[in-house]
Design a protein around this motif. Structure first.
Motif, mmCIF file in Angstrom:
data_model
loop_
_atom_site.group_PDB
_atom_site.id
_atom_site.type_symbol
_atom_site.label_atom_id
_atom_site.label_comp_id
_atom_site.label_asym_id
_atom_site.label_seq_id
_atom_site.Cartn_x
_atom_site.Cartn_y
_atom_site.Cartn_z
ATOM 1 N N GLY A 109 19.401 14.368 -9.470
ATOM 2 C CA GLY A 109 19.532 12.943 -9.168
ATOM 3 C C GLY A 109 20.564 12.197 -9.980
ATOM 4 O O GLY A 109 20.556 10.967 -10.023
ATOM 5 N N VAL A 110 21.471 12.896 -10.624
ATOM 6 C CA VAL A 110 22.532 12.259 -11.416
ATOM 7 C C VAL A 110 23.461 11.488 -10.474
ATOM 8 O O VAL A 110 23.718 11.914 -9.350
ATOM 9 C CB VAL A 110 23.327 13.333 -12.201
ATOM 10 N N ASP A 111 23.966 10.364 -10.935
ATOM 11 C CA ASP A 111 24.940 9.591 -10.160
ATOM 12 C C ASP A 111 26.259 10.364 -10.147
ATOM 13 O O ASP A 111 27.010 10.357 -11.110
ATOM 14 C CB ASP A 111 25.143 8.210 -10.775
ATOM 15 N N THR A 112 26.529 11.052 -9.058
ATOM 16 C CA THR A 112 27.704 11.922 -8.990
ATOM 17 C C THR A 112 29.011 11.158 -8.814
ATOM 18 O O THR A 112 30.075 11.745 -8.955
ATOM 19 C CB THR A 112 27.554 12.953 -7.861
ATOM 20 N N LEU A 113 28.934 9.870 -8.537
ATOM 21 C CA LEU A 113 30.169 9.087 -8.393
ATOM 22 C C LEU A 113 30.899 8.926 -9.722
ATOM 23 O O LEU A 113 32.105 8.750 -9.752
ATOM 24 C CB LEU A 113 29.874 7.716 -7.788
ATOM 25 N N THR A 114 30.174 8.980 -10.809
ATOM 26 C CA THR A 114 30.789 8.800 -12.124
ATOM 27 C C THR A 114 30.719 10.067 -12.970
ATOM 28 O O THR A 114 30.884 10.012 -14.181
ATOM 29 C CB THR A 114 30.101 7.640 -12.877
ATOM 30 N N LEU A 115 30.503 11.203 -12.320
ATOM 31 C CA LEU A 115 30.357 12.476 -13.023
ATOM 32 C C LEU A 115 31.691 13.210 -13.086
ATOM 33 O O LEU A 115 32.390 13.316 -12.093
ATOM 34 C CB LEU A 115 29.334 13.352 -12.288
ATOM 35 N N SER A 116 32.034 13.706 -14.270
ATOM 36 C CA SER A 116 33.217 14.546 -14.418
ATOM 37 C C SER A 116 32.765 15.968 -14.722
ATOM 38 O O SER A 116 31.951 16.196 -15.609
ATOM 39 C CB SER A 116 34.118 14.051 -15.545
ATOM 40 N N LEU A 117 33.306 16.922 -13.971
ATOM 41 C CA LEU A 117 33.003 18.334 -14.175
ATOM 42 C C LEU A 117 34.144 19.053 -14.888
ATOM 43 O O LEU A 117 34.056 20.245 -15.138
ATOM 44 C CB LEU A 117 32.773 19.011 -12.814
ATOM 45 N N ILE A 118 35.202 18.322 -15.206
ATOM 46 C CA ILE A 118 36.428 18.912 -15.743
ATOM 47 C C ILE A 118 36.687 18.347 -17.126
ATOM 48 O O ILE A 118 36.802 17.126 -17.301
ATOM 49 C CB ILE A 118 37.621 18.601 -14.805
ATOM 50 N N ASP A 119 36.788 19.231 -18.113
ATOM 51 C CA ASP A 119 37.082 18.799 -19.482
ATOM 52 C C ASP A 119 38.439 18.099 -19.515
ATOM 53 O O ASP A 119 39.429 18.637 -19.022
ATOM 54 C CB ASP A 119 37.113 19.992 -20.435
ATOM 55 N N GLY A 120 38.476 16.902 -20.071
ATOM 56 C CA GLY A 120 39.723 16.157 -20.215
ATOM 57 C C GLY A 120 40.145 15.350 -18.998
ATOM 58 O O GLY A 120 41.168 14.685 -19.026
ATOM 59 N N GLU A 121 39.363 15.389 -17.925
ATOM 60 C CA GLU A 121 39.709 14.613 -16.727
ATOM 61 C C GLU A 121 39.534 13.129 -17.021
ATOM 62 O O GLU A 121 38.523 12.706 -17.576
ATOM 63 C CB GLU A 121 38.814 15.027 -15.557
ATOM 64 N N GLN A 122 40.516 12.332 -16.662
ATOM 65 C CA GLN A 122 40.465 10.887 -16.869
ATOM 66 C C GLN A 122 40.056 10.187 -15.577
ATOM 67 O O GLN A 122 40.476 10.598 -14.491
ATOM 68 C CB GLN A 122 41.835 10.373 -17.309
ATOM 69 N N PRO A 123 39.253 9.132 -15.688
ATOM 70 C CA PRO A 123 38.859 8.401 -14.472
ATOM 71 C C PRO A 123 40.045 7.639 -13.899
ATOM 72 O O PRO A 123 40.976 7.275 -14.616
ATOM 73 C CB PRO A 123 37.771 7.453 -14.973
ATOM 74 N N ASP A 124 39.984 7.391 -12.587
ATOM 75 C CA ASP A 124 41.014 6.567 -11.969
ATOM 76 C C ASP A 124 40.707 5.092 -12.245
ATOM 77 O O ASP A 124 39.776 4.775 -12.992
ATOM 78 C CB ASP A 124 41.131 6.863 -10.469
ATOM 79 N N ALA A 125 41.459 4.199 -11.660
ATOM 80 C CA ALA A 125 41.293 2.764 -11.909
ATOM 81 C C ALA A 125 39.904 2.261 -11.510
ATOM 82 O O ALA A 125 39.420 1.270 -12.055
ATOM 83 C CB ALA A 125 42.365 1.984 -11.167
ATOM 84 N N SER A 126 39.256 2.945 -10.596
ATOM 85 C CA SER A 126 37.919 2.538 -10.141
ATOM 86 C C SER A 126 36.801 3.103 -11.004
ATOM 87 O O SER A 126 35.637 2.790 -10.794
ATOM 88 C CB SER A 126 37.696 3.007 -8.703
ATOM 89 N N GLY A 127 37.146 3.978 -11.955
ATOM 90 C CA GLY A 127 36.132 4.589 -12.801
ATOM 91 C C GLY A 127 35.593 5.896 -12.251
ATOM 92 O O GLY A 127 34.633 6.448 -12.784
ATOM 93 N N PHE A 128 36.202 6.397 -11.170
ATOM 94 C CA PHE A 128 35.773 7.653 -10.570
ATOM 95 C C PHE A 128 36.658 8.797 -11.049
ATOM 96 O O PHE A 128 37.800 8.600 -11.444
ATOM 97 C CB PHE A 128 35.834 7.574 -9.044
ATOM 98 N N TYR A 129 36.133 9.991 -10.971
ATOM 99 C CA TYR A 129 36.870 11.199 -11.334
ATOM 100 C C TYR A 129 37.236 11.911 -10.025
ATOM 101 O O TYR A 129 36.405 12.628 -9.454
ATOM 102 C CB TYR A 129 36.014 12.093 -12.226
#
Length: 135
Positions: free
Chosen positions: A99-119
């Motif tokens: 049940g984790v909120d997958t919209l804000t989940l990063s599965l990649i080490d060092g991945e930066q979110p975009d302007a919307s806060g998504f990965y």
């Protein structure tokens, strides 16, 4: 009275055009069914339509293909191996199941979110895993 006659003529004209269009469409459709360019047997109207068993695909291969086809050209994991994608997909499935909120989940080490806060690259992995390998 002339108004009624004019409407009647228009009604006949529209009906005639509709009949011609329907006749033309049905003739073309039946011609396409009778003459198959690949040489396959055409279906006769008397034969019942029978469902075929769909061919089972390999969900893992489908997952890899989905991820690679949906990733942005400038993604952060251009050299990801199948094993790395599989591990990330398994993490995605575990997060979805818990049940984790997958919209804000990063599965990649060092991945930066975009302007919307998504990965965006993680999102591709999550969406592809949800469609293919998560049960």
């Amino acid at each position: 009275m002339s108004r009624v006659i004019g409407m009647t003529r228009r009604l006949y004209a529209v009906s005639a055009i509709a009949l011609l269009l329907l006749t033309g469409c049905s003739a073309g459709a039946s011609e396409g069914r009778e003459s198959d360019s690949a040489g396959r047997a055409s279906a006769s109207p008397e034969a019942p339509l029978t469902a075929e068993t769909p061919v089972e695909g390999n969900d893992e291969t489908t997952f890899y293909d989905a991820v690679r086809s949906k990733l942005r050209p400038d993604n952060v994991i251009p050299n990801a191996t199948d094993a790395q994608l599989r591990a990330a997909g398994e993490k995605a499935c575990a997060a979805i199941a818990s049940g984790v909120d997958t919209l804000t989940l990063s599965l990649i080490d060092g991945e930066q979110p975009d302007a919307s806060g998504f990965y965006p690259d993680s999102f591709v992995i999550i969406a592809s895993a949800r469609e293919t390998i998560c049960s």
